[in-house]
Design an enzyme around this catalytic site. Structure first.
Site, PDB file in Angstrom:
ATOM      1  N   GLY A 180       0.487   8.549  13.438  1.00  0.00           N
ATOM      2  CA  GLY A 180       0.830   7.854  14.684  1.00  0.00           C
ATOM      3  C   GLY A 180       1.983   6.882  14.495  1.00  0.00           C
TER       4      GLY A 180
ATOM      5  CB  ILE B 259      -8.782  -3.666  10.804  1.00  0.00           C
ATOM      6  CG1 ILE B 259      -9.000  -4.844  11.781  1.00  0.00           C
ATOM      7  CG2 ILE B 259      -9.485  -2.401  11.322  1.00  0.00           C
ATOM      8  CD1 ILE B 259      -8.621  -4.572  13.195  1.00  0.00           C
TER       9      ILE B 259
ATOM     10  CB  ALA C 100      -4.267   2.840  12.378  1.00  0.00           C
TER      11      ALA C 100
ATOM     12  N   GLY D 281      -1.086  -1.682   5.283  1.00  0.00           N
ATOM     13  CA  GLY D 281      -0.928  -0.894   6.505  1.00  0.00           C
ATOM     14  C   GLY D 281      -1.762  -1.489   7.632  1.00  0.00           C
TER      15      GLY D 281
ATOM     16  CG  MET E  79      -9.886   5.672   6.041  1.00  0.00           C
ATOM     17  SD  MET E  79     -10.571   4.434   4.947  1.00  0.00           S
ATOM     18  CE  MET E  79     -11.117   3.201   6.122  1.00  0.00           C
TER      19      MET E  79
ATOM     20  CG  ASP F  47      -1.993  -0.939   1.223  1.00  0.00           C
ATOM     21  OD1 ASP F  47      -2.208  -1.528   0.158  1.00  0.00           O
ATOM     22  OD2 ASP F  47      -2.674  -1.096   2.252  1.00  0.00           O
TER      23      ASP F  47
ATOM     24  CE  LYS G 201      -7.345   0.403  -2.790  1.00  0.00           C
ATOM     25  NZ  LYS G 201      -8.331  -0.084  -1.957  1.00  0.00           N
TER      26      LYS G 201
HETATM   27  N1  SAH Z   1      -5.765  -1.700   7.744  1.00  0.00           N
HETATM   28  C1  SAH Z   1      -5.395  -0.465   8.368  1.00  0.00           C
HETATM   29  C2  SAH Z   1      -6.398   0.639   8.103  1.00  0.00           C
HETATM   30  C3  SAH Z   1      -6.515   1.027   6.660  1.00  0.00           C
HETATM   31  S1  SAH Z   1      -7.566   2.389   6.421  1.00  0.00           S
HETATM   32  C4  SAH Z   1      -5.208  -0.676   9.861  1.00  0.00           C
HETATM   33  O1  SAH Z   1      -5.538  -1.761  10.386  1.00  0.00           O
HETATM   34  O2  SAH Z   1      -4.705   0.219  10.534  1.00  0.00           O
HETATM   35  C5  SAH Z   1      -6.440   3.754   6.472  1.00  0.00           C
HETATM   36  C6  SAH Z   1      -6.709   4.582   7.702  1.00  0.00           C
HETATM   37  O3  SAH Z   1      -6.014   4.034   8.804  1.00  0.00           O
HETATM   38  C7  SAH Z   1      -6.202   5.996   7.608  1.00  0.00           C
HETATM   39  O4  SAH Z   1      -7.110   6.825   6.935  1.00  0.00           O
HETATM   40  C8  SAH Z   1      -6.096   6.372   9.067  1.00  0.00           C
HETATM   41  O5  SAH Z   1      -7.347   6.668   9.627  1.00  0.00           O
HETATM   42  C9  SAH Z   1      -5.625   5.070   9.676  1.00  0.00           C
HETATM   43  N2  SAH Z   1      -4.166   5.055   9.820  1.00  0.00           N
HETATM   44  C10 SAH Z   1      -3.294   4.215   9.234  1.00  0.00           C
HETATM   45  N3  SAH Z   1      -2.030   4.475   9.624  1.00  0.00           N
HETATM   46  C11 SAH Z   1      -2.103   5.499  10.508  1.00  0.00           C
HETATM   47  C12 SAH Z   1      -1.133   6.223  11.273  1.00  0.00           C
HETATM   48  N4  SAH Z   1       0.167   5.932  11.212  1.00  0.00           N
HETATM   49  N5  SAH Z   1      -1.571   7.221  12.058  1.00  0.00           N
HETATM   50  C13 SAH Z   1      -2.875   7.525  12.140  1.00  0.00           C
HETATM   51  N6  SAH Z   1      -3.826   6.885  11.449  1.00  0.00           N
HETATM   52  C14 SAH Z   1      -3.463   5.872  10.632  1.00  0.00           C
END
Ligand code: SAH
Length: 357
Positions: free
Chosen positions: A291, A185, A211, A180, A262, A127, A149
């Site tokens: 974060g 999730i 996250a 990520g 998001m 990603d 994306k």
């Molecule tokens: N699968 C991922 C989420 C994907 S959706 C997970 O489990 O974390 C992407 C969203 O995750 C972002 O819009 C944000 O809300 C959150 N996110 C991902 N990395 C982040 C970070 N380092 N700090 C804050 N929010 C984060």
């Protein structure tokens, strides 16, 4: 293997040498001798690069490798000959897929399994959010493909990603689909798993730190708390339709923590919906931007101030919004994060960030 610091830091060079000596057997040269004796014959018999790579991995990781290192040259030779003979007779192996969670960004938060897979994979489909520090664990000759994306602008559609994943694995490649946080999730990992299953291709799923968990820990916010919050809800705030479909009556109830993913563009809407369904405007909130990453920012306030906070601070994705009394607990003196993750501090590269035993 030679290490040099070009006379700038001999002590550092010695440290690096010690680490490498711990990892590599002294007799590694014997393995190189064995390989060099077979190189031409192997190249003649196996014409694909992938086939040769698999062959040598089988040799080095199996009994042939240990025999050579142990000094049993003849036995090692016979084992290599046997593998080469069978290798030709083998039908092309199917590939392998792994759906791997990369965590929220800090490479120290990768799982051991994720690192093992990144070092085994031929291709890493990652990603856009996956950080360079995380990608630095990839095997050096692995192919890295970014399939991120961009919000609102599909550079790669989900269908396109599924097709790419399936076709790579079908062609015999070992593919790490690196996502990520946690792959299941809000990551559409479920759809990718279905596509692989439909194509009858093998896939292993490796969880990651999502996250909300990573950001809450970095900000010192417990997601649940015996006195304040008995449940935690992970909610996606993407898209107008999905916001309208949320059960706001239940989300607005007290004694629970909400973690909105998001949410950057939707903060005023979230605030209005929660307050109009009965959540107090005094409820503490925290926004954690980037974060666990070097430029992490944590903003705290009250639910009723969310629009104002968002506007004044120019919050950017990726960010998580946490709503609930747990966000109002007194900030820890030093948050439970290492100094490498404090805002403004330079991030240490993985090798030096590891604590030695
Ligand atoms: N699968 C991922 C989420 C994907 S959706 C997970 O489990 O974390 C992407 C969203 O995750 C972002 O819009 C944000 O809300 C959150 N996110 C991902 N990395 C982040 C970070 N380092 N700090 C804050 N929010 C984060």
């Amino acid at each position: 293997v030679a290490i040099s610091s070009a006379a700038t830091a001999p002590v550092l060079a010695r440290r690096v040498r010690e680490k490498i000596e711990m990892l590599l057997p002294k007799e590694l040269g014997r393995l190189a001798d064995l390989a060099s004796g077979w190189r031409v014959r192997v190249a003649e018999r196996l014409d694909s690069l992938l086939g040769r790579r698999r062959f040598w991995e089988t040799v080095f990781d199996g009994p042939a490798g240990s025999l050579a290192i142990g000094g049993h040259v003849d036995k090692a030779e016979r084992e290599v000959a046997r593998i080469l003979l069978n290798f030709e007779a083998q039908p092309p192996e199917p590939g392998q897929a792994w759906l791997v969670g990369a965590g929220p960004g800090d490479p120290d938060l990768l799982t051991v399994r994720a690192v093992q897979i990144m070092q085994a994979a031929d291709v890493i489909l990652h990603d856009r959010l996956v950080s360079d520090a995380v990608l630095s664990f990839a095997r050096r000759d692995a192919e890295l493909i970014s399939v991120g994306k961009l919000p609102g602008r599909d550079t790669n559609t989900q269908e396109g990603i599924n097709e790419l994943l399936v076709s790579l694995v079908r062609s015999g490649r070992r593919v790490c689909r690196l996502k990520g946080g946690d792959p299941f999730i809000f990551g559409r990992g479920g759809e990718e798993l279905e596509a692989l299953r439909a194509a009858e291709l093998p896939c292993e799923v490796v969880p990651g730190i999502t996250a909300a968990a990573g950001c809450a820990a970095a900000a010192g916010i417990p997601l649940t708390h015996r006195d304040l919050s008995q449940s935690v809800v992970f909610v996606t705030a993407q898209g107008k339709d999905s916001i309208d479909q949320l059960d706001w009556g239940s989300l607005a109830r007290d004694r629970q923590t909400l973690a909105f993913y998001m949410a950057v563009k939707r903060l005023p809407e979230l605030m209005r919906n929660l307050v109009s369904h009965g959540r107090s405007p005094d409820t503490p909130v925290a926004i954690i931007e980037r974060g666990t990453l070097p430029r992490q920012r944590v903003l705290r306030g009250r639910l009723g101030q969310l629009s104002m906070l968002a506007e004044a601070q120019g919050i950017e994705a990726p960010a998580i919004l946490i709503v609930g009394d747990v966000a109002g607990l007194k900030e820890p003196v030093t948050a439970a994060v290492s100094s490498s993750r404090q805002p403004g501090a330079t991030h240490l590269s993985p090798i030096y960030a590891k604590k030695s035993a």
